[in-house]
Design an enzyme around this catalytic site. Sequence first.
Site: not given
Length: 299
Positions: A197, A162, A77-78
């Site tokens: 995800s 963070h 897919d990349g």
Amino acid sequence: MTHFSTIGLIGHLNNERAVYSIKRLIRFLQLRNKRFVLEAETAARIVDTDLLSAAHQIVDMDTLGQACDLVIVVGGDGSLLRGARALAKYAVPLLGVNRGRLGFLTDITPEDIENKVDEVLSGQFKSEKRFLLDMEVRRDGQVIATADALNDVVLHPGQFIHMLQFEIAVDDVFVTSQRSDGVIVSTPTGSTAYSLSGGGPILHPTLDAIVVVPMNPHTLSSRPIVVAGHSAISIVVGEHNRAEPMVTCDGHSHVDVQTGDTILIRKKPHMLELLHPLDYNFYERCRSKLGWGGHLLKE
């Protein structure tokens, strides 16, 4: 019958299996007496001079888009994302051969290359339009960076984990402020990738919609939202302590951002055309790639 006069070939640059399949494709196109063009970086991976000499041209990506009326992408897919970002503006359709892992966008399996490509060249295929996103970063009213994405635009903390503070507006209407690890802005095409995800919904790839998915938000009430495809989404980066926030498009283009920067995301004006074999089915693809259950009742 559809007639593709010049075929472009792009391969995964660091995948020997993709190189092998490119060589098979070249031999097949030679047998079909088809004119084909190799993308320069792909050609550099092929050491067989006989195969290289059979190409009509070896060109850069922009010239490939202008010279071809079909481009076959061999890889995962990349690889198809790379081809889509470069070639969508030329309105040249893309066809994917999967030599990667998941392969949501690359339909043809290696063992079916000759049969399926032959069907497509004979006019037996499905055509589907997908849209891409334009992203720009503005600082003090000036555009300092631009990029585009077929899958997603992601604001994230960069190298360190963070929390970030930011505000989101849609069509200049304030929506929410958040503290989270970042936010994913995804097309329907990208809804089965990073967005999934992160807890985002799966969108049918033909929908005219954009999904905004918070990444690990500080409040449980923060949920993904789906907005109209014509929406202009703006994200204003708030104060942060140790994070060095970054915007990433398709996991490829990276831009460092600062407090007060505005990230503007909207749909590109031109569409990408993907070709699929006739037996392509989006829901079957979800079942096979995501491990969904099959039929419970047997006839």
